[in-house]
Write an enzyme that holds these catalytic residues in place. Structure first.
Site, PDB file in Angstrom:
ATOM      1  N   SER A 121       0.806  -1.208   0.150  1.00 57.13           N
ATOM      2  CA  SER A 121       0.076  -0.098  -0.177  1.00 57.13           C
ATOM      3  C   SER A 121       0.951   1.323   0.091  1.00 57.13           C
ATOM      4  CB  SER A 121      -0.632  -0.013   1.117  1.00 57.13           C
ATOM      5  OG  SER A 121      -1.445   1.165   1.455  1.00 57.13           O
ATOM      6  N   TYR A 125      -2.982  -1.852  10.109  1.00 54.35           N
ATOM      7  CA  TYR A 125      -2.972  -1.690   8.728  1.00 54.35           C
ATOM      8  C   TYR A 125      -1.504  -1.414   8.350  1.00 54.35           C
ATOM      9  CZ  TYR A 125      -4.231  -1.333   3.950  1.00 54.35           C
ATOM     10  OH  TYR A 125      -4.465  -1.530   2.539  1.00 54.35           O
TER      11      TYR A 125
HETATM   12  N1  LIG Z   1      -8.473  -0.008  -1.817  1.00 53.84           N
HETATM   13  C1  LIG Z   1      -7.352   0.594  -1.680  1.00 53.84           C
HETATM   14  O1  LIG Z   1      -7.220   1.811  -1.500  1.00 53.84           O
HETATM   15  C2  LIG Z   1      -5.984  -0.026  -1.375  1.00 53.84           C
HETATM   16  C3  LIG Z   1      -4.987   0.651  -1.325  1.00 53.84           C
HETATM   17  C4  LIG Z   1      -3.820   0.183  -0.857  1.00 53.84           C
HETATM   18  C5  LIG Z   1      -3.554  -1.240  -0.851  1.00 53.84           C
HETATM   19  N2  LIG Z   1      -4.844  -1.821  -0.990  1.00 53.84           N
HETATM   20  C6  LIG Z   1      -4.518  -3.481  -0.705  1.00 53.84           C
HETATM   21  O2  LIG Z   1      -5.057  -4.154  -1.745  1.00 53.84           O
HETATM   22  C7  LIG Z   1      -5.527  -5.451  -1.576  1.00 53.84           C
HETATM   23  C8  LIG Z   1      -7.084  -5.671  -2.286  1.00 53.84           C
HETATM   24  O3  LIG Z   1      -7.657  -4.726  -1.619  1.00 53.84           O
HETATM   25  P1  LIG Z   1      -9.143  -4.214  -2.323  1.00 53.84           P
HETATM   26  O4  LIG Z   1      -9.577  -2.735  -2.053  1.00 53.84           O
HETATM   27  O5  LIG Z   1      -9.293  -4.884  -3.634  1.00 53.84           O
HETATM   28  O6  LIG Z   1     -10.053  -4.778  -1.147  1.00 53.84           O
HETATM   29  P2  LIG Z   1     -11.561  -5.939  -1.248  1.00 53.84           P
HETATM   30  O7  LIG Z   1     -11.927  -5.914   0.191  1.00 53.84           O
HETATM   31  O8  LIG Z   1     -12.220  -5.159  -2.370  1.00 53.84           O
HETATM   32  O9  LIG Z   1     -10.762  -7.253  -1.731  1.00 53.84           O
HETATM   33  C9  LIG Z   1     -10.060  -7.781  -0.950  1.00 53.84           C
HETATM   34  C10 LIG Z   1     -10.506  -9.444  -0.938  1.00 53.84           C
HETATM   35  O10 LIG Z   1      -9.617 -10.283  -0.146  1.00 53.84           O
HETATM   36  C11 LIG Z   1     -10.287 -11.315   0.255  1.00 53.84           C
HETATM   37  N3  LIG Z   1      -9.876 -11.702   1.747  1.00 53.84           N
HETATM   38  C12 LIG Z   1      -9.917 -10.869   2.780  1.00 53.84           C
HETATM   39  N4  LIG Z   1      -9.554 -11.584   3.622  1.00 53.84           N
HETATM   40  C13 LIG Z   1      -9.192 -12.966   3.417  1.00 53.84           C
HETATM   41  C14 LIG Z   1      -8.797 -14.031   3.994  1.00 53.84           C
HETATM   42  N5  LIG Z   1      -8.389 -14.186   5.062  1.00 53.84           N
HETATM   43  N6  LIG Z   1      -8.608 -15.295   3.143  1.00 53.84           N
HETATM   44  C15 LIG Z   1      -9.050 -15.070   2.002  1.00 53.84           C
HETATM   45  N7  LIG Z   1      -9.277 -13.989   1.205  1.00 53.84           N
HETATM   46  C16 LIG Z   1      -9.430 -13.056   1.888  1.00 53.84           C
HETATM   47  C17 LIG Z   1     -12.110 -10.606   0.555  1.00 53.84           C
HETATM   48  O11 LIG Z   1     -12.728 -11.566   0.542  1.00 53.84           O
HETATM   49  C18 LIG Z   1     -11.903  -9.650  -0.948  1.00 53.84           C
HETATM   50  O12 LIG Z   1     -12.356 -10.573  -1.834  1.00 53.84           O
HETATM   51  C19 LIG Z   1      -5.452  -5.546  -0.032  1.00 53.84           C
HETATM   52  O13 LIG Z   1      -4.193  -6.134   0.210  1.00 53.84           O
HETATM   53  C20 LIG Z   1      -5.339  -4.017   0.197  1.00 53.84           C
HETATM   54  O14 LIG Z   1      -4.810  -3.922   1.618  1.00 53.84           O
HETATM   55  C21 LIG Z   1      -6.042  -1.379  -1.179  1.00 53.84           C
END
Ligand SMILES: NC(=O)c1ccc[n+]([C@@H]2O[C@H](COP(=O)([O-])OP(=O)(O)OC[C@H]3O[C@@H](n4cnc5c(N)ncnc54)[C@H](O)[C@@H]3O)[C@@H](O)[C@H]2O)c1
Length: 246
Positions: free
Chosen positions: A133, A146
């Site tokens: 991130s 986080y």
């Molecule tokens: N959206 C943002 O602004 C952002 C920014 C920086 C980093 N990220 C990172 O990107 C990645 C994806 O995030 P996103 O925004 O697409 O989130 P999201 O919640 O839309 O998708 C995350 C997915 O991970 C799955 N998941 C969560 N815990 C799990 C577990 N224990 N076992 C199996 N599956 C699991 C969820 O069911 C979901 O389908 C994450 O690592 C998040 O920290 C997101």
């Protein structure tokens, strides 16, 4: 012919947001994609990928499901460690189990999945991409668990890259800014204020003045997994609309 024709890809957290967009782009480029997610959504099923209901905190489930992927495809070329959860909370109100849930999902789950898949990546001279991130690089109040988990991913990536370079396995991380996904939107639902303030406050922290879209992270993930990034390992790619440039 797509860049990933005949490649076998494993993505964690492919059921939503960035992961789902990445699944779709890999399929468009000819890959055979398997997803580990603990929530199997209709959106995921409709991509036509293989999906396994796996909580990446559970090493037994990971082991069984990796065996199922190998049983079907006989190899794995790419691992994208993308599953992650957010948790917004002042430190003094955080329970021990909250801390463990965030670190176990974002960091330990990455370790457990990588450990299981690595022997197969050594056979294919494969690639790993870890989703960190922009908050791996800078702090954010109310986001201690986080941001600690995401910062740790960067050094996990660097140390692992040194360990497995001799096996011709590359591993890099990606640092997205705020991306328009369910994870982000949960921070603001029902009038809630996120760790960086309102949604507008958060948008204004990006010099580009907008959120990123999941596809704008999927493309750089595919780049890191492709031969175009053949001399990249132990690196992190910042894709944050300028968030960390101020
Ligand atoms: N959206 C943002 O602004 C952002 C920014 C920086 C980093 N990220 C990172 O990107 C990645 C994806 O995030 P996103 O925004 O697409 O989130 P999201 O919640 O839309 O998708 C995350 C997915 O991970 C799955 N998941 C969560 N815990 C799990 C577990 N224990 N076992 C199996 N599956 C699991 C969820 O069911 C979901 O389908 C994450 O690592 C998040 O920290 C997101």
């Amino acid at each position: 012919m797509g860049r990933f024709e005949n490649k076998v890809i494993l993505i964690t957290g492919g059921g939503s947001g960035i992961g789902l967009a990445t699944v779709k782009q890999f399929i468009k480029e000819g890959a055979n994609v398997s997803v580990f997610d603990y929530r199997i959504t209709d959106d995921l099923i409709s991509t036509g990928c293989d999906y396994y209901q796996v909580d990446i905190r559970n090493s037994k489930l990971i082991k069984e499901s990796v065996a199922a992927v190998i049983n079907k495809w006989a190899k794995i070329d790419v691992l994208v460690n993308n599953a992650g959860i957010e948790f917004v909370c002042p430190l003094e109100d955080m329970e021990e189990e909250d801390w463990d849930r965030v670190l176990d999902t974002n960091l330990k789950g990455m370790f457990l999945t990588t450990k299981e898949v690595l022997p197969y990546l050594k056979q294919t001279h494969g690639v790993i991409v870890n989703t960190a991130s922009q908050l791996a690089l800078v702090g954010s109040g109310l986001f201690t668990a986080y941001t600690a988990s995401k910062a740790a991913i960067l050094n996990f990536t660097k140390s692992l890259s040194i360990e497995i370079a001799k096996d011709q396995v590359r591993v890099n991380a990606i640092c997205p800014g705020a991306i328009n996904t369910p994870l982000l939107n949960r921070q603001f639902e029902n009038g809630k204020i996120g760790p960086q303030g309102s949604l507008n406050d958060l948008i204004n922290m990006h010099p580009m003045g907008r959120l990123g879209e999941p596809e704008e992270i999927a493309s750089p993930i595919l780049f890191l997994c492709s031969n175009e990034a053949s001399f990249m390992t132990g690196a992190y790619l910042v894709v944050d609309g300028g968030y960390t440039s101020w």
